[in-house]
Design an enzyme around this catalytic site. Sequence first.
Site, PDB file in Angstrom:
ATOM      1  N   ARG A 297       0.839  -1.196   0.000  1.00 47.93           N
ATOM      2  CA  ARG A 297       0.000   0.000   0.000  1.00 47.93           C
ATOM      3  C   ARG A 297       0.875   1.247   0.000  1.00 47.93           C
ATOM      4  NH1 ARG A 297      -2.045  -0.043   4.767  1.00 47.93           N
ATOM      5  NH2 ARG A 297      -0.710   1.634   5.552  1.00 47.93           N
TER       6      ARG A 297
ATOM      7  N   TYR B 111     -17.076  17.155 -15.287  1.00 49.16           N
ATOM      8  CA  TYR B 111     -17.401  15.728 -15.405  1.00 49.16           C
ATOM      9  C   TYR B 111     -18.402  15.343 -14.317  1.00 49.16           C
ATOM     10  CZ  TYR B 111     -16.643  10.750 -14.418  1.00 49.16           C
ATOM     11  OH  TYR B 111     -16.814   9.422 -14.128  1.00 49.16           O
TER      12      TYR B 111
ATOM     13  N   ASP C 177      -7.464  19.016 -14.377  1.00 51.03           N
ATOM     14  CA  ASP C 177      -7.765  17.678 -14.886  1.00 51.03           C
ATOM     15  C   ASP C 177      -7.370  17.659 -16.361  1.00 51.03           C
ATOM     16  OD1 ASP C 177      -8.894  15.370 -15.950  1.00 51.03           O
ATOM     17  OD2 ASP C 177     -10.665  15.460 -14.659  1.00 51.03           O
TER      18      ASP C 177
ATOM     19  N   LYS D 242      -8.199   6.484 -19.195  1.00 53.65           N
ATOM     20  CA  LYS D 242      -8.524   7.019 -20.509  1.00 53.65           C
ATOM     21  C   LYS D 242      -7.312   6.968 -21.444  1.00 53.65           C
ATOM     22  CE  LYS D 242     -12.546   7.943 -18.575  1.00 53.65           C
ATOM     23  NZ  LYS D 242     -12.347   7.898 -17.127  1.00 53.65           N
TER      24      LYS D 242
END
Length: 380
Positions: free
Chosen positions: A49, A102, A175, A200
């Site tokens: 982690r 978004y 973004d 993406k």
Amino acid sequence: MNYGFETLAIHAGQEPDPRTGAVVPPIYATSTYAQDEVGAPRLGYEYSRSANPTRTALQECLAAIEGGQVGLAFASGLAAEDTLLRTVCRPGDHVVIPDDAYGGTYRLFAKVLHRWGLNWTAAKLSDPDAVRAAIRPGQTKVIWVETPTNPLLNIADLPALAAIAHEAQALLAVDNTFASPYLQQPLALGADVVVHSTTKYLGGHSDVIGGALIAADRGLGEELTYHQNAMGGVPGPFDAWLTLRGIKTLGVRMDRHCDNAERIVDYLSAHRAVAEVRYPGLPDHPGHEVAAKQMRRFGGMISFRAAGGEAQAVDICNRTKLFVLAESLGGVESLIEHPGRMTHASAAGSPLEVPADLVRLSVGIETADDLLADLEQALG
């Protein structure tokens, strides 16, 4: 750091394995690591982690291609967004967001972080005066930018917004998912931190979910690193490996995405069934001049409004064959969707609601003539 973009995408963080000579970084499928002695983890790795060598390779590559000091990978774009906001904001703080953000970002602000005490105002980010008016002195900590926006493809002037943010002692978070680092470098234009849904264009093959943060300042990067570990929204090693593999071909893919998109824009602009085409590469797009200054090219995303209204927009989405009806974007295959009923359904009834007649295309890298023929039969 003097290498070109494509060279960094292939080599940054990806030296051949020192033990075996493997050219591709290995997938370190381990949760924990043997320590040489108490308090002395080998090479700093103690628990996956906190750090994993495959993720480290991805993070170094992300920092290099965005020109940042620190890159961090996450399990999703929204995990990256949440970590950033809860690192730099406190209950009672305020954020300015796009008025056409978004849908998932809107949901995070309106339905999750608002209950935590984070206030927000939606503003037209293509209008610097509107952004100034939305700032609450002493309270606004972040101006949150998408450029191009999702799904209306509006453009924000990043140097201008950076000046406004810093004058207000706030951060500019960008973004950069729609543009990708290949087409746009927000940190070089004054941004403090870049956000990605690596699902993406960076991943590029519709086979992995991920997110990223890249910080311009090492101090901010260290704060984000602490919270990445403390909050735990990290990707597994195979997800990191898939994303890193995708980044290697980002440059050549983006050029083809842009080539195909430009041909489709020309076709749609002349079609009687299309009332309006939204694409920053069009000279009559209100943000065209700004986009031309801060982007290498104009991307593979197109939105258009159906002349026949919502019913026709939905029918077009249902009729395509090569354009797959699906959410997401940025993969090698072309996708089509109806934002009002799909990706932006969470914004229905809010100031961020999108037009019901809007169709969004993610233009892939197939043969352009085949994509045009598919749109021809779908538009009728």
